[in-house]
Motif scaffolding. Structure first.
Motif, PDB file in Angstrom:
ATOM      1  N   MET A  81     -16.342  -4.411  -2.818  1.00  0.00           N
ATOM      2  CA  MET A  81     -15.795  -5.012  -4.034  1.00  0.00           C
ATOM      3  C   MET A  81     -16.776  -6.064  -4.517  1.00  0.00           C
ATOM      4  SD  MET A  81     -14.271  -7.839  -5.618  1.00  0.00           S
ATOM      5  CE  MET A  81     -13.784  -8.910  -4.295  1.00  0.00           C
ATOM      6  N   GLU A  82     -17.095  -6.015  -5.805  1.00  0.00           N
ATOM      7  CA  GLU A  82     -17.917  -7.050  -6.406  1.00  0.00           C
ATOM      8  C   GLU A  82     -17.405  -7.322  -7.808  1.00  0.00           C
ATOM      9  OE1 GLU A  82     -21.764  -5.201  -5.928  1.00  0.00           O
ATOM     10  OE2 GLU A  82     -21.759  -4.595  -8.032  1.00  0.00           O
ATOM     11  N   THR A  83     -17.500  -8.603  -8.194  1.00  0.00           N
ATOM     12  CA  THR A  83     -16.952  -9.037  -9.474  1.00  0.00           C
ATOM     13  C   THR A  83     -17.901 -10.032 -10.120  1.00  0.00           C
ATOM     14  OG1 THR A  83     -14.691  -8.768  -8.645  1.00  0.00           O
ATOM     15  CG2 THR A  83     -14.972 -10.159 -10.594  1.00  0.00           C
ATOM     16  N   THR A  84     -18.056  -9.899 -11.429  1.00  0.00           N
ATOM     17  CA  THR A  84     -18.809 -10.861 -12.216  1.00  0.00           C
ATOM     18  C   THR A  84     -17.879 -11.418 -13.282  1.00  0.00           C
ATOM     19  OG1 THR A  84     -20.848  -9.615 -11.894  1.00  0.00           O
ATOM     20  CG2 THR A  84     -20.829 -11.219 -13.689  1.00  0.00           C
ATOM     21  N   VAL A  85     -17.837 -12.743 -13.400  1.00  0.00           N
ATOM     22  CA  VAL A  85     -17.063 -13.409 -14.450  1.00  0.00           C
ATOM     23  C   VAL A  85     -18.068 -14.145 -15.318  1.00  0.00           C
ATOM     24  CG1 VAL A  85     -15.227 -15.042 -14.999  1.00  0.00           C
ATOM     25  CG2 VAL A  85     -15.092 -13.686 -12.897  1.00  0.00           C
ATOM     26  N   GLY A  86     -18.148 -13.747 -16.589  1.00  0.00           N
ATOM     27  CA  GLY A  86     -19.093 -14.358 -17.517  1.00  0.00           C
ATOM     28  C   GLY A  86     -18.377 -15.090 -18.630  1.00  0.00           C
ATOM     29  N   VAL A  87     -19.005 -16.151 -19.105  1.00  0.00           N
ATOM     30  CA  VAL A  87     -18.435 -16.987 -20.163  1.00  0.00           C
ATOM     31  C   VAL A  87     -19.453 -17.084 -21.299  1.00  0.00           C
ATOM     32  CG1 VAL A  87     -17.502 -19.262 -20.739  1.00  0.00           C
ATOM     33  CG2 VAL A  87     -17.221 -18.341 -18.420  1.00  0.00           C
ATOM     34  N   ALA A  88     -19.021 -16.774 -22.524  1.00  0.00           N
ATOM     35  CA  ALA A  88     -19.890 -16.853 -23.700  1.00  0.00           C
ATOM     36  C   ALA A  88     -19.165 -17.606 -24.808  1.00  0.00           C
ATOM     37  CB  ALA A  88     -20.266 -15.452 -24.175  1.00  0.00           C
ATOM     38  N   SER A  89     -19.925 -18.304 -25.616  1.00  0.00           N
ATOM     39  CA  SER A  89     -19.368 -19.035 -26.746  1.00  0.00           C
ATOM     40  C   SER A  89     -18.855 -18.056 -27.798  1.00  0.00           C
ATOM     41  CB  SER A  89     -20.455 -19.927 -27.339  1.00  0.00           C
ATOM     42  OG  SER A  89     -19.946 -20.670 -28.416  1.00  0.00           O
ATOM     43  N   GLU A  90     -17.659 -18.374 -28.345  1.00  0.00           N
ATOM     44  CA  GLU A  90     -17.089 -17.543 -29.411  1.00  0.00           C
ATOM     45  C   GLU A  90     -16.098 -18.355 -30.226  1.00  0.00           C
ATOM     46  OE1 GLU A  90     -13.881 -14.049 -29.521  1.00  0.00           O
ATOM     47  OE2 GLU A  90     -15.755 -13.422 -28.565  1.00  0.00           O
ATOM     48  N   ASN A  91     -16.300 -18.426 -31.538  1.00  0.00           N
ATOM     49  CA  ASN A  91     -15.334 -19.024 -32.465  1.00  0.00           C
ATOM     50  C   ASN A  91     -14.717 -20.330 -31.969  1.00  0.00           C
ATOM     51  OD1 ASN A  91     -15.754 -16.844 -34.148  1.00  0.00           O
ATOM     52  ND2 ASN A  91     -14.009 -15.712 -33.339  1.00  0.00           N
ATOM     53  N   GLY A  93     -14.583 -21.592 -29.141  1.00  0.00           N
ATOM     54  CA  GLY A  93     -13.971 -21.425 -27.829  1.00  0.00           C
ATOM     55  C   GLY A  93     -14.897 -20.593 -26.970  1.00  0.00           C
ATOM     56  N   SER A  94     -14.309 -19.799 -26.088  1.00  0.00           N
ATOM     57  CA  SER A  94     -15.097 -18.990 -25.155  1.00  0.00           C
ATOM     58  C   SER A  94     -14.506 -17.599 -25.022  1.00  0.00           C
ATOM     59  CB  SER A  94     -15.103 -19.638 -23.765  1.00  0.00           C
ATOM     60  OG  SER A  94     -15.620 -20.937 -23.810  1.00  0.00           O
ATOM     61  N   ARG A  95     -15.387 -16.637 -24.809  1.00  0.00           N
ATOM     62  CA  ARG A  95     -14.986 -15.292 -24.443  1.00  0.00           C
ATOM     63  C   ARG A  95     -15.301 -15.160 -22.955  1.00  0.00           C
ATOM     64  NH1 ARG A  95     -11.626 -11.527 -25.809  1.00  0.00           N
ATOM     65  NH2 ARG A  95     -12.039 -12.251 -27.922  1.00  0.00           N
ATOM     66  N   VAL A  96     -14.267 -14.940 -22.156  1.00  0.00           N
ATOM     67  CA  VAL A  96     -14.438 -14.789 -20.714  1.00  0.00           C
ATOM     68  C   VAL A  96     -14.252 -13.311 -20.392  1.00  0.00           C
ATOM     69  CG1 VAL A  96     -13.689 -15.536 -18.435  1.00  0.00           C
ATOM     70  CG2 VAL A  96     -13.481 -17.105 -20.367  1.00  0.00           C
ATOM     71  N   THR A  97     -15.245 -12.738 -19.712  1.00  0.00           N
ATOM     72  CA  THR A  97     -15.211 -11.326 -19.360  1.00  0.00           C
ATOM     73  C   THR A  97     -15.378 -11.180 -17.858  1.00  0.00           C
ATOM     74  OG1 THR A  97     -16.174 -10.749 -21.502  1.00  0.00           O
ATOM     75  CG2 THR A  97     -16.268  -9.071 -19.771  1.00  0.00           C
ATOM     76  N   ALA A  98     -14.459 -10.460 -17.249  1.00  0.00           N
ATOM     77  CA  ALA A  98     -14.517 -10.191 -15.807  1.00  0.00           C
ATOM     78  C   ALA A  98     -14.714  -8.695 -15.606  1.00  0.00           C
ATOM     79  CB  ALA A  98     -13.236 -10.656 -15.125  1.00  0.00           C
ATOM     80  N   ARG A  99     -15.745  -8.345 -14.829  1.00  0.00           N
ATOM     81  CA  ARG A  99     -16.032  -6.947 -14.486  1.00  0.00           C
ATOM     82  C   ARG A  99     -15.997  -6.823 -12.976  1.00  0.00           C
ATOM     83  NH1 ARG A  99     -19.438  -7.913 -18.691  1.00  0.00           N
ATOM     84  NH2 ARG A  99     -19.264  -6.482 -20.439  1.00  0.00           N
ATOM     85  N   SER A 100     -15.287  -5.828 -12.494  1.00  0.00           N
ATOM     86  CA  SER A 100     -15.174  -5.647 -11.055  1.00  0.00           C
ATOM     87  C   SER A 100     -15.326  -4.176 -10.699  1.00  0.00           C
ATOM     88  CB  SER A 100     -13.814  -6.157 -10.564  1.00  0.00           C
ATOM     89  OG  SER A 100     -13.776  -6.237  -9.165  1.00  0.00           O
ATOM     90  N   SER A 101     -16.055  -3.936  -9.622  1.00  0.00           N
ATOM     91  CA  SER A 101     -16.196  -2.597  -9.056  1.00  0.00           C
ATOM     92  C   SER A 101     -15.559  -2.598  -7.680  1.00  0.00           C
ATOM     93  CB  SER A 101     -17.670  -2.211  -8.927  1.00  0.00           C
ATOM     94  OG  SER A 101     -18.277  -2.165 -10.186  1.00  0.00           O
ATOM     95  N   VAL A 102     -14.743  -1.584  -7.410  1.00  0.00           N
ATOM     96  CA  VAL A 102     -14.054  -1.518  -6.124  1.00  0.00           C
ATOM     97  C   VAL A 102     -14.125  -0.119  -5.537  1.00  0.00           C
ATOM     98  CG1 VAL A 102     -12.402  -3.360  -6.646  1.00  0.00           C
ATOM     99  CG2 VAL A 102     -11.813  -1.021  -7.195  1.00  0.00           C
ATOM    100  N   SER A 103     -14.130  -0.081  -4.213  1.00  0.00           N
ATOM    101  CA  SER A 103     -14.033   1.177  -3.482  1.00  0.00           C
ATOM    102  C   SER A 103     -13.254   0.912  -2.202  1.00  0.00           C
ATOM    103  CB  SER A 103     -15.424   1.707  -3.132  1.00  0.00           C
ATOM    104  OG  SER A 103     -15.302   2.864  -2.319  1.00  0.00           O
ATOM    105  N   LEU A 104     -12.313   1.794  -1.908  1.00  0.00           N
ATOM    106  CA  LEU A 104     -11.549   1.657  -0.676  1.00  0.00           C
ATOM    107  C   LEU A 104     -12.190   2.402   0.485  1.00  0.00           C
ATOM    108  CD1 LEU A 104      -7.911   2.002  -2.046  1.00  0.00           C
ATOM    109  CD2 LEU A 104      -9.116  -0.084  -1.381  1.00  0.00           C
TER     110      LEU A 104
END
Length: 136
Positions: A81-91, A93-104
């Motif tokens: 499992m790996e996850t990236t949480v990114g924060v970018a400026s928008e209007n 405020g901020s746009r927060v995007t979380a991407r995660s890949s998982v395998s059991l």
């Protein structure tokens, strides 16, 4: 591995949002596990997290625009499992995007990894909602 992405607008500037994105806070925001211990290493913080039944480690790395973390070692609910949480400026405020890949790592990976990703997507949505509530 199956990947999921969740994004949310937060009415707070990126510097405020990034400051709130500590390893301990991310685990708390996700709501599935409790932080048991935090160890500072040369490679970044390692958070031991879990439930009453088991615990596992997550290795965190601070990025310019957020955080990256992954399950460390063999113990844990995932094969990987790996996850990236990114924060970018928008209007203003901020746009927060979380991407995660998982395998059991189970048979019928197409199905089992999709179910794990569905659960992971719920955790990420909960995390972004909690983050927004914390900083807005």
């Amino acid at each position: 591995m199956h990947e999921v992405t969740v994004s949310r607008f937060v009415r707070a500037p990126p510097r405020v949002v990034r400051r709130a994105l500590t390893p301990e806070a991310v685990i708390r925001y996700e709501g599935s596990f409790e932080v048991r211990d935090v160890e500072e290493t040369e490679d970044g913080p390692v958070v031991v997290t879990g439930t009453d039944r088991f615990q596992f480690a997550l290795r965190f790395e601070t990025l310019d625009d957020g955080l990256f973390y992954e399950q460390a070692g063999e113990a844990g609910p995932f094969d990987a499992m790996e996850t990236t949480v990114g924060v970018a400026s928008e209007n203003e405020g901020s746009r927060v995007t979380a991407r995660s890949s998982v395998s059991l790592g189970l048979p019928l990976a197409g199905l089992t990894d999709r179910i794990a990703a569905w659960k992971r997507k719920g955790e990420l949505k909960r995390a972004l909602d909690a983050l927004a509530a914390d900083v807005e």
